[in-house]
Scaffold this motif. Structure first.
Motif, PDB file in Angstrom:
ATOM      1  N   VAL A 124       5.421 -19.663  11.515  1.00 14.25           N
ATOM      2  CA  VAL A 124       5.433 -19.702  10.054  1.00 14.25           C
ATOM      3  C   VAL A 124       5.279 -18.284   9.493  1.00 14.25           C
ATOM      4  O   VAL A 124       6.015 -17.876   8.578  1.00 14.25           O
ATOM      5  N   LEU A 125       4.315 -17.528  10.031  1.00 13.68           N
ATOM      6  CA  LEU A 125       4.100 -16.159   9.574  1.00 13.68           C
ATOM      7  C   LEU A 125       5.330 -15.285   9.799  1.00 13.68           C
ATOM      8  O   LEU A 125       5.731 -14.496   8.935  1.00 13.68           O
ATOM      9  N   GLN A 126       5.937 -15.431  10.947  1.00 13.34           N
ATOM     10  CA  GLN A 126       7.136 -14.647  11.258  1.00 13.34           C
ATOM     11  C   GLN A 126       8.268 -14.961  10.285  1.00 13.34           C
ATOM     12  O   GLN A 126       8.992 -14.064   9.838  1.00 13.34           O
ATOM     13  N   ASP A 127       8.405 -16.222   9.932  1.00 15.84           N
ATOM     14  CA  ASP A 127       9.444 -16.608   8.968  1.00 15.84           C
ATOM     15  C   ASP A 127       9.182 -15.985   7.601  1.00 15.84           C
ATOM     16  O   ASP A 127      10.110 -15.496   6.941  1.00 15.84           O
ATOM     17  N   ILE A 128       7.937 -16.005   7.164  1.00 22.46           N
ATOM     18  CA  ILE A 128       7.601 -15.425   5.857  1.00 22.46           C
ATOM     19  C   ILE A 128       7.858 -13.922   5.855  1.00 22.46           C
ATOM     20  O   ILE A 128       8.385 -13.372   4.877  1.00 22.46           O
ATOM     21  N   MET A 129       7.531 -13.248   6.935  1.00 22.04           N
ATOM     22  CA  MET A 129       7.677 -11.798   6.991  1.00 22.04           C
ATOM     23  C   MET A 129       9.136 -11.360   6.882  1.00 22.04           C
ATOM     24  O   MET A 129       9.421 -10.223   6.497  1.00 22.04           O
ATOM     25  N   ARG A 130      10.046 -12.253   7.165  1.00 20.28           N
ATOM     26  CA  ARG A 130      11.477 -11.915   7.026  1.00 20.28           C
ATOM     27  C   ARG A 130      11.873 -11.779   5.558  1.00 20.28           C
ATOM     28  O   ARG A 130      12.944 -11.251   5.249  1.00 20.28           O
ATOM     29  N   ASN A 131      11.021 -12.219   4.649  1.00 21.06           N
ATOM     30  CA  ASN A 131      11.325 -12.113   3.219  1.00 21.06           C
ATOM     31  C   ASN A 131      11.154 -10.706   2.671  1.00 21.06           C
ATOM     32  O   ASN A 131      11.514 -10.446   1.522  1.00 21.06           O
ATOM     33  N   PHE A 132      10.593  -9.807   3.470  1.00 19.95           N
ATOM     34  CA  PHE A 132      10.256  -8.475   2.966  1.00 19.95           C
ATOM     35  C   PHE A 132      11.216  -7.398   3.452  1.00 19.95           C
ATOM     36  O   PHE A 132      10.826  -6.241   3.656  1.00 19.95           O
ATOM     37  N   SER A 133      12.463  -7.764   3.623  1.00 26.35           N
ATOM     38  CA  SER A 133      13.452  -6.801   4.107  1.00 26.35           C
ATOM     39  C   SER A 133      13.715  -5.681   3.109  1.00 26.35           C
ATOM     40  O   SER A 133      14.151  -4.595   3.488  1.00 26.35           O
ATOM     41  N   ASP A 134      13.448  -5.915   1.823  1.00 26.13           N
ATOM     42  CA  ASP A 134      13.581  -4.872   0.801  1.00 26.13           C
ATOM     43  C   ASP A 134      12.249  -4.744   0.069  1.00 26.13           C
ATOM     44  O   ASP A 134      12.146  -4.938  -1.137  1.00 26.13           O
ATOM     45  N   LEU A 135      11.235  -4.361   0.834  1.00 25.47           N
ATOM     46  CA  LEU A 135       9.891  -4.303   0.283  1.00 25.47           C
ATOM     47  C   LEU A 135       9.765  -3.251  -0.812  1.00 25.47           C
ATOM     48  O   LEU A 135       9.033  -3.447  -1.789  1.00 25.47           O
ATOM     49  N   GLY A 136      10.475  -2.141  -0.656  1.00 26.97           N
ATOM     50  CA  GLY A 136      10.404  -1.097  -1.670  1.00 26.97           C
ATOM     51  C   GLY A 136      10.809  -1.598  -3.045  1.00 26.97           C
ATOM     52  O   GLY A 136      10.153  -1.308  -4.052  1.00 26.97           O
ATOM     53  N   GLN A 137      11.890  -2.352  -3.103  1.00 28.73           N
ATOM     54  CA  GLN A 137      12.331  -2.930  -4.367  1.00 28.73           C
ATOM     55  C   GLN A 137      11.320  -3.943  -4.887  1.00 28.73           C
ATOM     56  O   GLN A 137      11.018  -3.995  -6.084  1.00 28.73           O
ATOM     57  N   MET A 138      10.754  -4.731  -3.979  1.00 29.51           N
ATOM     58  CA  MET A 138       9.767  -5.730  -4.370  1.00 29.51           C
ATOM     59  C   MET A 138       8.526  -5.083  -4.970  1.00 29.51           C
ATOM     60  O   MET A 138       7.976  -5.560  -5.975  1.00 29.51           O
ATOM     61  N   LEU A 139       8.085  -3.964  -4.401  1.00 29.27           N
ATOM     62  CA  LEU A 139       6.901  -3.275  -4.900  1.00 29.27           C
ATOM     63  C   LEU A 139       7.130  -2.646  -6.268  1.00 29.27           C
ATOM     64  O   LEU A 139       6.177  -2.405  -7.013  1.00 29.27           O
ATOM     65  N   GLN A 140       8.380  -2.373  -6.599  1.00 25.24           N
ATOM     66  CA  GLN A 140       8.681  -1.852  -7.928  1.00 25.24           C
ATOM     67  C   GLN A 140       8.621  -2.942  -8.989  1.00 25.24           C
ATOM     68  O   GLN A 140       8.471  -2.651 -10.182  1.00 25.24           O
TER      69      GLN A 140
END
Length: 288
Positions: free
Chosen positions: A187-203
């Motif tokens: 489950v954790l591994q699946d969720i972590m795949r959502n952060f492929s563009d973390l830089g944009q998300m942090l903005q």
């Protein structure tokens, strides 16, 4: 303001951390005049140093991170103290100056080693080492945690830098405790795949929003925030102590050749100068 957000999941079977380190990275850029390529690599490394030192339990706990790849940035040295006070420098801050879009993997290099030294005030510091996986730093730390500390981890880091300005920097780290079942790891591994563009998300999102959006539907306990800061531990007294280890004869020889002794701190670039009278007082003081 930078922040480290931590939350315990699945009844203490896993912990997830979201970091925003934009201002920390900007301080490093300004201090060392980092190229954009060097800043992206140093930004990721500083974020992980803040994460690890933010997990310390006692005053006096210290951390040193050494990253030595075969890329143009050369060696990176980072230190963290209890409370997520961090600092760092790299061998070649102007790496890839003429190629600002160079990715982190090529800036750091794909071959090399990651060395972690933790000092808990015991007789012998903990010393862990692993090979670089690909030089992206997040994959390298994930491998290090899993292999050297037997702590299965998923790590996503990002640092967006444009023309000397840090637009976004941070990370998401999920770590499984020894009692975490295999299905929860998936489950954790699946969720972590959502952060492929973390830089944009942090903005666009705060760390709290990232926690709520991606992990809030689980049993979750949010811990107290930690504010990571850049802080150098150098001082005139420490530099004086270092000069004492040279010995009086060698110090006087340097004075004879140069007229004064000047020592710079690699972490903050501050210069400390000692003239002949100050050196005499320094060594005479050892006999008081």
């Amino acid at each position: 303001m930078d922040v480290i957000k931590r939350a315990i999941l699945f009844g203490a079977k896993a912990i997830v951390t979201v970091l925003d380190t934009k201002y920390l990275v900007q301080t490093a850029i300004d201090t060392h005049r980092l190229s954009d390529a060097s800043a992206r690599a140093m930004g990721r490394a500083l974020t992980m140093t803040a994460f690890m030192s933010g997990n310390f339990k006692a005053q006096g706990n210290r951390l040193t991170v050494l990253i030595q790849g075969d890329g143009p940035i050369g060696k990176m040295v980072l230190c963290g103290d209890y409370g997520a006070y961090v600092r760092g420098y790299c061998e070649h801050p102007d790496a890839a100056q003429d190629a600002p879009d160079t990715d982190v993997r090529h800036t750091v290099g794909e071959r090399g080693a990651l060395n972690i030294i933790k000092d808990f005030g015991l007789k012998k510091p903990y010393n862990g080492m692993s090979q670089l996986v690909n030089g992206n730093i997040d994959s390298d730390f994930a491998y290090y945690f899993t292999v050297s500390e037997q702590l299965p981890s998923a790590v996503v880091l990002d640092c967006v830098v444009r023309d000397g300005r840090c637009v976004a920097a941070g990370g998401v780290i999920a770590q499984a405790m020894p009692n975490c079942e295999e299905e929860l790891l998936v489950v954790l591994q699946d969720i972590m795949r959502n952060f492929s563009d973390l830089g944009q998300m942090l903005q666009q999102c705060t760390p709290q929003q990232i926690l709520d959006d991606h992990f809030g539907h689980f049993e979750i306990k949010v811990l107290d925030d930690i504010a990571p800061r850049w802080r150098c531990s150098c001082s005139r007294e420490r530099i004086g102590g270092m000069l004492l280890t040279l010995g009086r004869q060698e110090a006087e020889q340097i004075l004879q050749e140069q007229g004064r002794i000047e020592v710079g701190c690699d972490f903050c670039n501050r210069k400390y100068g000692f003239d002949r009278e100050q050196i005499r007082e320094l060594f005479d003081g050892t006999h008081n």
